[in-house]
Design a protein around this motif. Structure first.
Motif, PDB file in Angstrom:
ATOM      1  N   GLU A 222       0.840  -1.206   0.000  1.00  0.00           N
ATOM      2  CA  GLU A 222       0.000   0.000   0.000  1.00  0.00           C
ATOM      3  C   GLU A 222       0.872   1.252   0.000  1.00  0.00           C
ATOM      4  O   GLU A 222       0.559   2.244  -0.663  1.00  0.00           O
ATOM      5  CB  GLU A 222      -0.929  -0.003   1.215  1.00  0.00           C
ATOM      6  N   TRP A 226       0.756   4.458  -2.838  1.00  0.00           N
ATOM      7  CA  TRP A 226       0.539   5.881  -2.589  1.00  0.00           C
ATOM      8  C   TRP A 226       1.780   6.720  -2.850  1.00  0.00           C
ATOM      9  O   TRP A 226       1.677   7.900  -3.213  1.00  0.00           O
ATOM     10  CB  TRP A 226      -0.010   6.076  -1.181  1.00  0.00           C
ATOM     11  N   TYR A 240     -10.768   8.330  -0.801  1.00  0.00           N
ATOM     12  CA  TYR A 240      -9.523   8.046  -0.095  1.00  0.00           C
ATOM     13  C   TYR A 240      -9.082   9.180   0.831  1.00  0.00           C
ATOM     14  O   TYR A 240      -8.042   9.070   1.490  1.00  0.00           O
ATOM     15  CB  TYR A 240      -8.417   7.723  -1.096  1.00  0.00           C
ATOM     16  N   ASN A 243     -10.485   8.719   5.622  1.00  0.00           N
ATOM     17  CA  ASN A 243     -10.026   7.666   6.524  1.00  0.00           C
ATOM     18  C   ASN A 243     -10.242   8.113   7.961  1.00  0.00           C
ATOM     19  O   ASN A 243      -9.880   9.229   8.330  1.00  0.00           O
ATOM     20  CB  ASN A 243      -8.548   7.372   6.267  1.00  0.00           C
ATOM     21  N   ASN A 282      -6.118  11.677   5.342  1.00  0.00           N
ATOM     22  CA  ASN A 282      -5.996  11.089   4.010  1.00  0.00           C
ATOM     23  C   ASN A 282      -5.268   9.756   4.088  1.00  0.00           C
ATOM     24  O   ASN A 282      -4.791   9.362   5.152  1.00  0.00           O
ATOM     25  CB  ASN A 282      -5.325  12.069   3.027  1.00  0.00           C
ATOM     26  N   ARG A 283      -5.168   9.050   2.954  1.00  0.00           N
ATOM     27  CA  ARG A 283      -4.637   7.689   2.993  1.00  0.00           C
ATOM     28  C   ARG A 283      -3.155   7.646   3.347  1.00  0.00           C
ATOM     29  O   ARG A 283      -2.714   6.759   4.084  1.00  0.00           O
ATOM     30  CB  ARG A 283      -4.897   6.995   1.650  1.00  0.00           C
ATOM     31  N   ALA A 286      -2.992   8.040   6.964  1.00  0.00           N
ATOM     32  CA  ALA A 286      -3.512   6.840   7.623  1.00  0.00           C
ATOM     33  C   ALA A 286      -2.451   5.750   7.709  1.00  0.00           C
ATOM     34  O   ALA A 286      -2.336   5.057   8.725  1.00  0.00           O
ATOM     35  CB  ALA A 286      -4.731   6.328   6.870  1.00  0.00           C
ATOM     36  N   GLU A 290      -1.243   4.204  11.286  1.00  0.00           N
ATOM     37  CA  GLU A 290      -1.397   2.769  11.593  1.00  0.00           C
ATOM     38  C   GLU A 290      -0.083   2.180  12.069  1.00  0.00           C
ATOM     39  O   GLU A 290      -0.059   1.358  12.997  1.00  0.00           O
ATOM     40  CB  GLU A 290      -1.923   2.027  10.372  1.00  0.00           C
ATOM     41  N   LEU A 296      -7.411   2.596  12.559  1.00  0.00           N
ATOM     42  CA  LEU A 296      -8.139   3.383  11.578  1.00  0.00           C
ATOM     43  C   LEU A 296      -9.088   2.530  10.762  1.00  0.00           C
ATOM     44  O   LEU A 296      -8.880   1.317  10.614  1.00  0.00           O
ATOM     45  CB  LEU A 296      -7.177   4.093  10.614  1.00  0.00           C
ATOM     46  N   THR A 298     -10.196   2.426   6.919  1.00  0.00           N
ATOM     47  CA  THR A 298      -9.845   2.959   5.608  1.00  0.00           C
ATOM     48  C   THR A 298     -10.821   2.408   4.572  1.00  0.00           C
ATOM     49  O   THR A 298     -10.858   1.199   4.335  1.00  0.00           O
ATOM     50  CB  THR A 298      -8.403   2.571   5.226  1.00  0.00           C
ATOM     51  N   ARG A 300     -12.905   1.432   1.067  1.00  0.00           N
ATOM     52  CA  ARG A 300     -12.576   0.863  -0.233  1.00  0.00           C
ATOM     53  C   ARG A 300     -13.714   1.168  -1.199  1.00  0.00           C
ATOM     54  O   ARG A 300     -14.840   1.425  -0.786  1.00  0.00           O
ATOM     55  CB  ARG A 300     -12.413  -0.663  -0.131  1.00  0.00           C
ATOM     56  N   TRP A 317     -18.189   4.412  10.460  1.00  0.00           N
ATOM     57  CA  TRP A 317     -17.725   5.263   9.367  1.00  0.00           C
ATOM     58  C   TRP A 317     -18.880   5.674   8.454  1.00  0.00           C
ATOM     59  O   TRP A 317     -19.004   6.845   8.085  1.00  0.00           O
ATOM     60  CB  TRP A 317     -16.657   4.520   8.564  1.00  0.00           C
TER      61      TRP A 317
END
Length: 382
Positions: A222, A226, A240, A243, A282-283, A286, A290, A296, A298, A300, A317
């Motif tokens: 991941e 990003w 995305y 989060n 944001n991702r 995040a 983590e 968190l 997140t 999809r 969420w």
């Protein structure tokens, strides 16, 4: 490829031995643990070029999530290196009819920006019809793993089959696609890692798709994804950016102080985070949090009423971000009646104290709306 006669005496052809041997598959997995992003990109593009050169009619399976968009981006690069138009390839999107508005908006934007030749599938049944046809929802719908056949085929798997897999199989057959470019990554789950080690990056899918499958970013992490998005300036959908921090570590202040520079380097407010006031990140942020011990959720892309992430805090969420969707899940689809009987003991006791009644298996469903009025976060954690 070999030819043989089937039971009716008709000549058929089939592919054998298209998977790399086990030693090679595992070697690729281990090599990529120490491969830098630049070399992973080169590996992926070369893999796509090889598969395209062996294909007559390829297609990219795209959910308009970030992994499949990376696939599209890399394939466009591969086509350019092959001297072809980067838009000269079919793209298929399996629209579940339950897509987030951000996904639909992004789909329109990127399709126009990159001039994608897009095909869209639709399921033959809605999610509600699938649930009703299978007798409604029970706890198994949320907590039984897909592929677990001990109680029969799980309802969640039937949903995925009807909403995504069946439409994809129909259009693959109708369009005669012979190569599927897919965005599966091994580090998404233990099941995907097993699938990656079993099949490798390129193989013929005789049981599922009756076509070759290539997985260009199978061994990307991941973090790789990003970093590549930032490096290449690839646009992505706004889902995305939503989060959610579910739980702060016990020693938040200590962690924040020890990692001040790292936290500020990804654009987070050092003081707000230390005071536990940050909720949405944001991702990229995040991923960092983590690793520092924050819990968190997140999101999809895909069916926004999917039951699978409920055990990971999805209801909290969705409640905070899409109240109309939340209400439809709880009341219209029957999620509430199934979930209310599974709430933790301490939550049940708190509700009983607030409401001044004893909740029993017989009356708990009757009080569903009242329960959620006095304690909206009832379904936030399981």
């Amino acid at each position: 490829m070999e030819e043989k006669l089937n039971d009716k005496g008709k000549k058929i052809t089939r592919w054998n031995g298209t998977r790399a041997d086990k030693e090679t598959r595992y070697a690729h997995f281990n090599i990529h643990k120490y491969t830098i992003l630049k070399d992973k990109e080169r590996w992926s593009i070369d893999l796509i070029k090889m598969s395209l050169q062996r294909s007559v009619k390829p297609v990219i399976s795209c959910s308009f999530g970030i992994d499949s968009i990376i696939d599209v981006y890399l394939t466009r690069k591969a086509l350019i290196e092959l001297g072809r138009d980067p838009s000269d390839i079919d793209i298929v999107w399996n629209d579940t009819a339950n897509e987030f508005k951000e996904v639909r908006q992004y789909q329109k934007y990127i399709t126009e920006l990159w001039k994608l030749r897009l095909y869209v599938t639709k399921p033959k049944k809605t999610l509600k019809h699938i649930i009703d046809d299978n007798g409604g929802i029970t706890s198994d719908y949320f907590f039984t793993r897909k592929g677990d056949r001990r109680g029969g085929r799980p309802l969640s798997e039937k949903c995925c089959g009807t909403l995504k897999h069946d439409p994809m199989k129909r259009i693959t057959k109708d369009m005669q696609w012979d190569l599927l470019v897919v965005g599966l990554r091994a580090d998404e789950s233990s099941q995907r890692l097993k699938a990656g080690l079993r099949d490798g990056e390129y193989f013929y899918s005789s049981a599922e798709w009756k076509a070759f499958v290539v997985r260009p970013i199978l061994w990307w992490t991941e973090k790789d994804v990003w970093e590549y998005v930032e490096q290449e300036g690839i646009p992505y959908n706004e889902l995305y950016l939503k989060n959610m921090i579910q739980e702060y570590p016990m020693n938040t202040e200590e962690i924040v102080f020890a990692n001040k520079e790292l936290i500020e380097s990804v654009g987070l407010d050092y003081y707000d985070l230390g005071d536990r006031e940050t909720q949405i990140v944001n991702r990229k942020q995040a991923i960092i949090l983590e690793k520092l011990g924050f819990k968190l959720f997140t999101p999809r892309t895909g069916c926004m009423m999917c039951p699978i992430p409920v055990k990971y805090g999805y209801m909290q969420w969705i409640r905070l971000n899409y109240d109309k969707v939340y209400n439809a899940m709880v009341y219209n689809l029957g999620y509430g009646e199934a979930l209310v009987s599974m709430i933790p003991k301490e939550v049940r006791e708190e509700i009983e104290y607030i409401m001044g009644i004893e909740l029993t298996p017989e009356n708990i469903h009757i009080h569903l709306r009242e329960i959620l009025e006095v304690k909206p976060c009832t379904f936030d954690k399981f």
